[in-house]
Write a protein that holds these residues in place. Structure first.
Motif, PDB file in Angstrom:
ATOM      1  N   ALA A  40       0.856  -1.185   0.000  1.00  0.00           N
ATOM      2  CA  ALA A  40       0.000   0.000   0.000  1.00  0.00           C
ATOM      3  C   ALA A  40       0.888   1.230   0.000  1.00  0.00           C
ATOM      4  O   ALA A  40       1.971   1.220   0.583  1.00  0.00           O
ATOM      5  N   ALA A  41       0.430   2.268  -0.667  1.00  0.00           N
ATOM      6  CA  ALA A  41       1.132   3.558  -0.681  1.00  0.00           C
ATOM      7  C   ALA A  41       0.070   4.586  -0.993  1.00  0.00           C
ATOM      8  O   ALA A  41      -0.411   4.659  -2.121  1.00  0.00           O
ATOM      9  N   MET A  42      -0.316   5.369   0.020  1.00  0.00           N
ATOM     10  CA  MET A  42      -1.473   6.248  -0.152  1.00  0.00           C
ATOM     11  C   MET A  42      -1.478   7.301   0.944  1.00  0.00           C
ATOM     12  O   MET A  42      -0.704   7.221   1.881  1.00  0.00           O
ATOM     13  N   THR A  43      -2.343   8.297   0.816  1.00  0.00           N
ATOM     14  CA  THR A  43      -2.535   9.180   1.971  1.00  0.00           C
ATOM     15  C   THR A  43      -3.750   8.718   2.745  1.00  0.00           C
ATOM     16  O   THR A  43      -4.708   8.197   2.177  1.00  0.00           O
ATOM     17  N   VAL A  44      -3.656   8.858   4.064  1.00  0.00           N
ATOM     18  CA  VAL A  44      -4.778   8.526   4.947  1.00  0.00           C
ATOM     19  C   VAL A  44      -4.898   9.654   5.968  1.00  0.00           C
ATOM     20  O   VAL A  44      -3.943  10.393   6.202  1.00  0.00           O
ATOM     21  N   PHE A  73       0.833   6.864   4.017  1.00  0.00           N
ATOM     22  CA  PHE A  73       0.957   5.543   4.630  1.00  0.00           C
ATOM     23  C   PHE A  73       1.538   4.571   3.606  1.00  0.00           C
ATOM     24  O   PHE A  73       1.090   4.510   2.459  1.00  0.00           O
ATOM     25  N   GLU A  90       5.105  12.532   0.363  1.00  0.00           N
ATOM     26  CA  GLU A  90       4.765  12.668  -1.062  1.00  0.00           C
ATOM     27  C   GLU A  90       6.034  12.735  -1.903  1.00  0.00           C
ATOM     28  O   GLU A  90       6.087  12.167  -3.004  1.00  0.00           O
ATOM     29  N   LEU A 110       7.475   9.210  -2.209  1.00  0.00           N
ATOM     30  CA  LEU A 110       6.729   8.331  -3.125  1.00  0.00           C
ATOM     31  C   LEU A 110       7.097   8.566  -4.592  1.00  0.00           C
ATOM     32  O   LEU A 110       6.716   7.778  -5.454  1.00  0.00           O
TER      33      LEU A 110
END
Lengths: 250, 250
Positions: free
Chosen positions: B111-115, B135, B160, B163
């Motif tokens: 997973a690679a995302m904003t939360v 995250f 960011e 990533l």
């Protein structure tokens, strides 16, 4: 959970099991940091705090309950069942020194004798194989709580002098320092997570195979002579090791 | 085992289970230190080395076999089944840096995302609750061996930028330092032994409830700002944490 993906072409919606594990991790650390002394908030509050569904919260709480960290009752809510204690990773300190703010450390001395050192023990202590060393086994309590089972090999001269003092109420570190009349030097430390064998489990009052921290610690006198080799089994549900790391050159 | 007692009025003859555990502890550490590359010596030799009976040696070897550390065959003798790797406790280093002598670290990015940061995560990162953070979840392999499952929360600006680089082949520490153009500061570390929950166990390819090392590590920029909060689950059978301790004032 509202997601916004940055690295992948399509958004990833996380499986509930992943989210539940994450919630359990964060709650576990909050509990161990002394959070929630009056019990955990209701499921709905936790769901809102973590931006997850109540089912996910329930799954996380089940994990923590299975680990023995919390207790749940339909009427009484969710309580913290177990207190976890911090043990420093930054300095060489005994258990009694470590926990002096929390309560009394009491040692049940299960063995105190000389034994012929097995080759690898002798080698760590820089002695000829078969040389006699002092062996001490202690079950260590904080109040009535068994915390750790410590097996210690001491160089004979130091060990015999240490055994003249009370092992029940003193750290071995403190006794060595009394005997040598000065401070100890450094120690090398190895930390592993191992399942408790049946015998250790019975002594520590945990289920067979329970996760324990196994520390191997070799302590040297100030001049560099290794004198104290310990194998310490700590209950995984009772102790957190804490320290600080500095970024060195890579 | 020949005993000579110093502290108690009567000699203590140790139960076989105690002796077996002791033999298993010492062998485990020898194996992890790279001893016995050609297999363990015969039972009779071990019995002589440790001054114990062959039955005690057999019991110790059964413990190590149950832990998956050795394999035993009637014809082929006793072999080391698993290699354990050292991870430093003294300095702040990533897995790729740590293992650069052993093989390639490969990261499967799950997973690679904003939360939205849960309150306790936000508080550790000194952000308002609900603030978006990046995250990342990675399953980390040494060659084909799954070693650890890492869940990382990064302050959004740093995350960011991180990533934009390849997470598959780089440590996040190295990427943060590339992004900020300088070295990271210090980290606070907590180490626990926890049983693997069903989901983590499946991902790490270990049995349910297997002993894992859980590290919580909060890393700061050189100026003190906390930017990287990680929950790292290491396979207990694969990784030993090693460090040195100095005796401070008590």
């Amino acid at each position: 959970m509202e997601l916004e993906n940055l690295a992948e072409p399509t958004p990833i919606r996380r499986a509930r099991a992943d989210q539940a594990r994450l919630v359990a991790d964060v709650l576990r650390h909050q509990i161990h940091a002394g959070g929630y002394p009056d019990g955990l908030p209701p499921e709905a509050t936790l769901a809102a705090d973590f931006f997850v569904s109540r089912n996910t919260v329930r799954e996380a709480l089940t994990t923590l309950k299975d680990e023995g960290i919390i207790e749940r009752g339909t009427k009484v809510g969710t309580h913290v069942a177990i207190r976890k204690y911090d043990h420093g990773l930054d300095a060489l300190v005994g258990l009694k020194e470590t926990f002096k703010g929390y309560g009394d450390i009491r040692n049940e001395v299960r063995a105190a004798m000389t034994v012929a050192a097995p080759p690898s023990v002798a080698s760590r202590l820089q002695l000829p194989a078969g040389e006699r060393v002092v062996f001490v086994e202690r079950l260590r309590y904080l109040g009535d709580l068994p915390l750790s089972l410590d097996m210690t090999y001491l160089a004979r001269d130091i060990g015999e002098a240490v055994l003249e003092h009370s092992l029940e109420t003193n750290d071995i570190f403190a006794l060595i320092e009394r005997v040598i009349g000065g401070p100890l030097g450094s120690a090398s430390l190895a930390v592993e997570a191992v399942p408790a064998d049946a015998h250790s489990a019975a002594i520590l009052a945990v289920p067979d195979g329970a996760a324990t921290l196994l520390l191997e610690r070799l302590t040297h006198l100030d001049g560099g002579r290794p004198v104290d080799l310990e194998y310490i089994r700590m209950r995984g549900d009772r102790i957190t090791l804490r320290g600080n790391l500095l970024r060195g050159s890579t």
